[in-house]
Design a protein around this motif. Structure first.
Motif, short mmCIF file in Angstrom:
data_model
loop_
_atom_site.label_atom_id
_atom_site.label_comp_id
_atom_site.label_asym_id
_atom_site.label_seq_id
_atom_site.Cartn_x
_atom_site.Cartn_y
_atom_site.Cartn_z
N ILE A 189 -3.51 -1.01 -15.11
CA ILE A 189 -4.94 -1.51 -15.07
C ILE A 189 -5.79 -0.52 -13.96
O ILE A 189 -7.03 -0.74 -13.86
CB ILE A 189 -4.99 -2.93 -14.41
CG1 ILE A 189 -4.06 -3.10 -13.08
CG2 ILE A 189 -4.47 -3.87 -15.51
CD1 ILE A 189 -4.90 -4.20 -12.00
N SER A 190 -5.16 0.34 -13.15
CA SER A 190 -5.88 1.07 -12.22
C SER A 190 -5.09 2.10 -11.58
O SER A 190 -4.34 3.10 -12.52
CB SER A 190 -6.00 -0.04 -11.07
OG SER A 190 -6.74 0.62 -9.89
N ASN A 191 -5.30 2.50 -10.48
CA ASN A 191 -4.67 3.82 -9.89
C ASN A 191 -4.06 3.51 -8.43
O ASN A 191 -4.66 2.68 -7.72
CB ASN A 191 -5.64 5.00 -10.09
CG ASN A 191 -5.87 5.42 -11.26
OD1 ASN A 191 -5.18 6.00 -11.90
ND2 ASN A 191 -7.20 5.39 -11.56
N PRO A 192 -3.08 4.20 -8.05
CA PRO A 192 -2.70 4.13 -6.64
C PRO A 192 -3.69 4.06 -5.81
O PRO A 192 -4.40 5.19 -5.73
CB PRO A 192 -1.61 4.84 -6.67
CG PRO A 192 -1.67 5.81 -7.54
CD PRO A 192 -2.36 5.34 -8.75
N GLY A 193 -3.68 3.30 -4.67
CA GLY A 193 -4.72 3.34 -3.54
C GLY A 193 -4.47 4.43 -2.66
O GLY A 193 -5.11 5.34 -2.28
N THR A 196 0.80 -1.31 -0.11
CA THR A 196 -0.10 0.02 -0.10
C THR A 196 0.84 1.26 -0.17
O THR A 196 0.37 2.19 0.06
CB THR A 196 -0.84 -0.02 1.20
OG1 THR A 196 -0.24 -0.12 2.40
CG2 THR A 196 -2.16 -1.11 1.17
N SER A 197 2.41 0.99 -0.26
CA SER A 197 3.07 2.32 -0.39
C SER A 197 2.81 3.04 -1.52
O SER A 197 2.25 2.53 -2.43
CB SER A 197 4.50 1.84 -0.34
OG SER A 197 4.86 1.04 -1.49
N PRO A 198 3.21 4.28 -1.48
CA PRO A 198 2.92 5.33 -2.71
C PRO A 198 3.49 4.66 -3.96
O PRO A 198 3.07 4.57 -5.10
CB PRO A 198 3.68 6.67 -2.44
CG PRO A 198 3.69 6.61 -0.73
CD PRO A 198 3.78 5.18 -0.29
N GLU A 199 5.00 4.15 -3.69
CA GLU A 199 5.74 3.42 -4.94
C GLU A 199 5.05 2.09 -5.52
O GLU A 199 4.72 2.14 -6.64
CB GLU A 199 6.78 2.96 -4.25
CG GLU A 199 7.74 2.35 -5.36
CD GLU A 199 9.18 1.81 -5.07
OE1 GLU A 199 9.53 2.01 -3.97
OE2 GLU A 199 9.71 1.31 -5.82
N TRP A 200 4.67 1.31 -4.58
CA TRP A 200 4.12 0.03 -4.96
C TRP A 200 2.49 0.08 -5.20
O TRP A 200 2.01 -0.81 -6.20
CB TRP A 200 4.38 -1.14 -4.29
CG TRP A 200 5.95 -1.53 -4.53
CD1 TRP A 200 6.88 -1.42 -3.48
CD2 TRP A 200 6.51 -2.01 -5.49
NE1 TRP A 200 8.15 -1.56 -4.04
CE2 TRP A 200 8.06 -2.03 -5.12
CE3 TRP A 200 6.05 -2.69 -6.83
CZ2 TRP A 200 8.82 -2.26 -6.23
CZ3 TRP A 200 6.97 -2.87 -7.91
CH2 TRP A 200 8.56 -2.96 -7.48
N SER A 201 1.87 0.86 -4.71
CA SER A 201 0.35 1.08 -5.04
C SER A 201 0.24 1.79 -6.39
O SER A 201 -0.62 1.40 -7.04
CB SER A 201 -0.31 1.72 -3.76
OG SER A 201 0.03 3.11 -4.16
N THR A 202 1.35 2.45 -6.85
CA THR A 202 1.31 2.95 -7.90
C THR A 202 1.81 2.13 -9.12
O THR A 202 1.34 1.95 -10.20
CB THR A 202 2.34 4.24 -7.96
OG1 THR A 202 1.93 5.05 -7.14
CG2 THR A 202 2.22 5.00 -9.54
N LYS A 203 3.06 1.28 -8.90
CA LYS A 203 3.67 0.27 -9.74
C LYS A 203 2.66 -0.77 -10.05
O LYS A 203 2.55 -1.39 -11.15
CB LYS A 203 4.72 -0.03 -9.47
CG LYS A 203 5.86 1.02 -9.71
CD LYS A 203 7.49 0.61 -8.75
CE LYS A 203 8.51 1.66 -9.23
NZ LYS A 203 9.74 0.81 -8.60
N LEU A 204 1.99 -1.50 -9.04
CA LEU A 204 1.19 -2.52 -8.93
C LEU A 204 0.00 -2.10 -9.99
O LEU A 204 -0.75 -3.16 -10.37
CB LEU A 204 0.89 -3.16 -7.82
CG LEU A 204 1.68 -4.01 -7.06
CD1 LEU A 204 1.62 -4.17 -5.78
CD2 LEU A 204 2.19 -4.90 -8.02
#
Lengths: 495, 315
Positions: A412-416, A400-408
């Motif tokens: 397909i989506s947007n960072p949580g 849920t970090s800014p980095e991985w919620s963006t990269k993941l």
């Protein structure tokens, strides 16, 4: 909560205060209570571009304050991960995430299961009942509340992993809250947009650059396209037990003032049933008019999901669909894989693809607030009978970090985590993914499905069932609405 | 024939009682004991649990441990529901027509393949393909072929000038069940073919030759020589097909999910939907018990046919 947990929380609150303020400022909010309220007037494609690339983050450092990097432990995790059909970049990011986590936490043993969307809910339900659930599960936004209501989930919120509630969309936080307690953290959020083929608009005598502004207009456009070109106007989806159906039909109901319950209102109570009201009727009438009266949508709409709409769209046989930002990447993939004369047609469609806001109704513009949340199961329900909470929190923090919620959520989506929008990675996404800014600008119009355990049944069965009853003319529009109204009321009465 | 007073009724020779018969065959029972134990654990307990659950209400908001006892309420709700009658009618139509056509087609193919002719072997193998193909894969392929907009069947009919526009197979409440039955028959007829072919090969050739010498026609030989020999295998095949069709799930679920408007919903898909789509394990269990009873009746006749004469042989 242990003393160590409290110390961690205090440390994290101090260290994240600054970034939270930056994020709050970056997304155009100010409040003495540090509450995040999204400024809809500011959240636009331009605004999203403006804040991208303004924040530097160090994920390992942030998560080390939650769980030391040398911690030895074990985590079991289930999620709806990338499938073969998804863009290669998404699969690559997923692999990079697991590699990065193993590198950061080399002593945490991971057991990960990537489960198909259509199987995961049944599997989780069965595993929970059999006390064989994973420690952590990332679930689509609609599912978590059922597990929370049944007492399967541990209390867990952003503050447990060093973030603040303000760093997440209020709608997303609502989806992880049951009876005032937080049972999860949003990992990614997305909203859909209207996609159209400008060439077909032109062929039908419509302005190729102007999408329908209202749902009334969309029905007219769909009919015009059918009359003028013989091709399907709008990609209606009405299959039962498929998430695609409510994701495309509920925005129409909400826009016209209807809904299943009062979920589209500012402060929903989930006590009032809206499915039989005038707004819902207008929405169902739109679908009826397109399918039965005008025959301007695919006949196969009753068995179609969005996947079945992709082929006619790329073949230039379908003019408008509602879909994710990733649809463009999917169409590019399809055009690349096409051969012979199909390739030329597909490339032309890709070149003529346009993204715009989903039409408004009489009451509002709306879209389903989608995405996923990560949840932690209680000891009693997991395989082995014990959750390694510290190891699990490390994974939650990372994901849920800014980095991985963006990269993941790259394609397909947007960072949580809202801070993700301000990172350099989001800037890179915006620069490389066409129309991402348009889809993202729908986020403030997002309405979460009702946060009640019966939501899955209402959305996946009752609403599509109502559509099918009306579209097959098994019932009139009024009868279909009354039937659905009875079913929702019966469901809410606890039967 | 009446028996005169005072006459002694001839007494039937009484065999050993149940306990005596079990004792007599104790070694046989010991051999099957491990299998019985496994069956009890993996079948007996789940059956018991399903029956128990059928008397409880399990709303989605409650954990299973908080289920509410409702007596036979689940059963009465199911039996009174209009949807149950629709689903039952669909199930009857699905089962009867799938079984009938799969059997007729399979028997026809078996009769044809029973004679020696050029390429009989490869043809026999080719006809087995639908039975060997994964039902899931087959269902997806048929779903695309049937597609009401871009399906190859619809396009072919238009191309031949038979219809003006593609036919609506799966998105129409009037045609969907028939369309699914076609797929099911396509998948099941090879099973009937194999069974009947095996039966045909047990008919003694001498009988055919004798009947022919007596002047019996082909049709007479079929009905008076072949058919009597196929009676058992026919009954078994039809029973197995019936049980299999009552339990069918993959084809209707993948192709239509029971829709549109429940027009292709059969018992099994309805039970799955209730249990996993609507999280009503109680009412789904009651539904399952009803289906279980129906299957037990069929199973009883199946076992009777299969074991006819065994008792006498075992004595």
């Amino acid at each position: 909560m242990t003393a160590q947990d409290q110390r961690v929380r205090k440390l994290r609150r101090t260290s994240t205060a600054f970034v939270a303020l930056v994020a709050a400022g970056a997304i155009g909010m100010s409040s003495a209570m540090a509450q995040t309220t999204i400024d809809r007037s500011k959240w636009s494609p331009d605004y999203v571009r403006e804040i991208a690339g303004t924040l530097e983050v160090d994920t390992a450092k942030e998560c080390a304050e939650v769980t030391p990097l040398d911690y030895e432990g074990k985590v079991t995790f289930w999620y709806v991960g990338p499938t073969e059909a998804e863009p290669d970049l998404h699969k690559q990011m997923d692999q990079e995430f697991w590699d990065a986590f193993k590198e950061t936490y080399p002593n945490i043993e991971l057991t990960v299961q990537n489960i198909n969307y259509n199987q995961m809910l049944d599997k989780l339900r069965t595993a929970s009942l059999g006390r064989a659930a994973p420690m952590l599960a990332r679930m689509p936004i609609l599912w978590g509340v059922e597990f929370a209501a049944k007492g399967f989930l541990q209390e867990m919120g952003p503050e447990d992993v060093g973030y603040t509630v303000d760093e997440f969309w209020p709608g997303a936080m609502k989806s992880v809250t049951w009876e005032g307690t937080t049972y999860g953290i949003p990992t990614n959020n997305e909203t859909m947009a209207l996609i159209w083929n400008s060439e077909l608009f032109k062929e039908a005598g419509l302005d190729p650059e102007s999408p329908p502004a209202t749902w009334d207009q969309l029905v007219e456009y769909s009919n015009t396209i059918k009359q003028e070109t013989g091709k399907s106007g709008y990609g209606l989806v009405a299959r039962v037990n498929a998430g695609n159906t409510p994701f495309r039909f509920m925005p129409v109901m909400w826009a016209e003032g209807g809904g299943a319950l009062d979920e589209a209102e500012d402060n929903p109570t989930y006590e009032d049933v809206y499915i039989g009201n005038a707004g819902s009727k207008k929405a169902l009438q739109h679908a009826y008019d397109m399918y039965v009266r005008d025959k301007s949508v695919p006949v196969s709409a009753l068995t179609n999901t969005q996947t079945e709409n992709q082929d006619p769209f790329i073949a230039g046989q379908l003019a408008m669909v509602i879909a994710h930002p990733a649809e463009y990447a999917t169409m590019l993939d399809r055009a690349r894989k096409a051969t012979g004369s199909d390739k030329e047609i597909a490339q032309k469609v890709v070149d003529n693809m346009r993204y715009g806001l989903i039409p408004e109704g009489d009451v509002r513009r709306s879209v389903v607030f989608g995405g996923s949340n990560i949840h932690m199961f209680k000891d009693d329900f997991v395989d082995g009978g014990e959750v390694d909470r510290q190891a699990a929190l490390a994974l939650v923090c990372f994901m849920t970090s800014p980095e991985w919620s963006t990269k993941l959520s790259w394609v397909i989506s947007n960072p949580g985590n809202l801070r993700g929008f301000a990172t350099k990675w989001n800037k890179e996404r915006l620069d490389s993914i066409k129309f991402l800014d348009v889809a993202t600008s729908m986020l403030p119009y997002g309405v979460p499905f009702p946060v009640i355990p019966e939501s899955t049944e209402i959305m996946n069965i009752i609403v599509p069932g109502m559509l099918q009853n009306a579209l097959t003319e098994k019932m009139t529009v009024d009868e279909a609405l009354a039937d659905a109204d009875d079913k929702v009321k019966e469901l809410r009465s606890g039967l | 024939m009446a028996t005169a007073i005072g006459e002694t009724r001839p007494t039937a020779r009484r065999g050993p009682g149940l306990a005596g018969r079990i004792y007599k065959h104790r070694t046989d029972y010991l051999y099957i004991l491990p299998a019985l134990i496994v069956m009890f654990v993996v079948i007996g307990y789940p059956v018991y649990y399903v029956v128990e659950l059928s008397f409880f209400k399990t709303p989605p908001s409650l954990a299973m441990s908080e289920k509410i006892f409702v007596g036979v309420d689940n059963y009465s709700r199911i039996l009174q529901a209009k949807s149950f009658h629709e689903v039952t009618m669909n199930t009857v139509v699905w089962t009867v027509f799938s079984t009938l056509f799969a059997f007729i087609l399979g028997f026809g193919a078996a009769l044809a393949l029973d004679r020696a002719f050029f390429l009989r072997g490869p043809l026999r193998g080719a006809l087995l393909i639908p039975f060997v193909i994964s039902a899931v894969a087959g269902s997806f392929v048929w779903r695309w072929m049937y597609n009401s907009d871009i399906g190859v069947i619809g396009a072919f009919l238009v191309e031949l000038g038979i219809t003006d526009r593609p036919l609506n197979f799966l998105d129409n409440t009037q045609t969907v069940l028939a369309s699914l039955i076609v797929v099911n028959v396509w998948r099941e007829f090879p099973f009937a073919m194999i069974m009947m072919l095996a039966g045909l090969q047990t008919v003694p050739d001498e009988l055919h030759r004798a009947a022919k010498m007596d002047g019996a026609s082909v049709i007479q030989r079929f009905f008076h020589v072949t058919m009597p020999h196929l009676k058992s295998v026919t009954l078994i095949t039809v029973l197995l097909l019936t049980v299999n069709n009552l339990n069918s799930f993959i084809i209707p679920w993948i192709m239509t999910g029971g829709g549109p408007a429940n027009a292709s919903d059969i018992w099994i898909t309805a039970i799955y939907q209730l249990a996993f789509g609507r999280v009503r394990f109680g009412i789904a269990s009651a539904y399952s018990v009803i289906l279980f009873l129906v299957m037990m009746v069929l199973g009883y006749y199946y076992v009777r046919i299969m074991t006819r004469g065994d008792e006498r042989r075992a004595e």
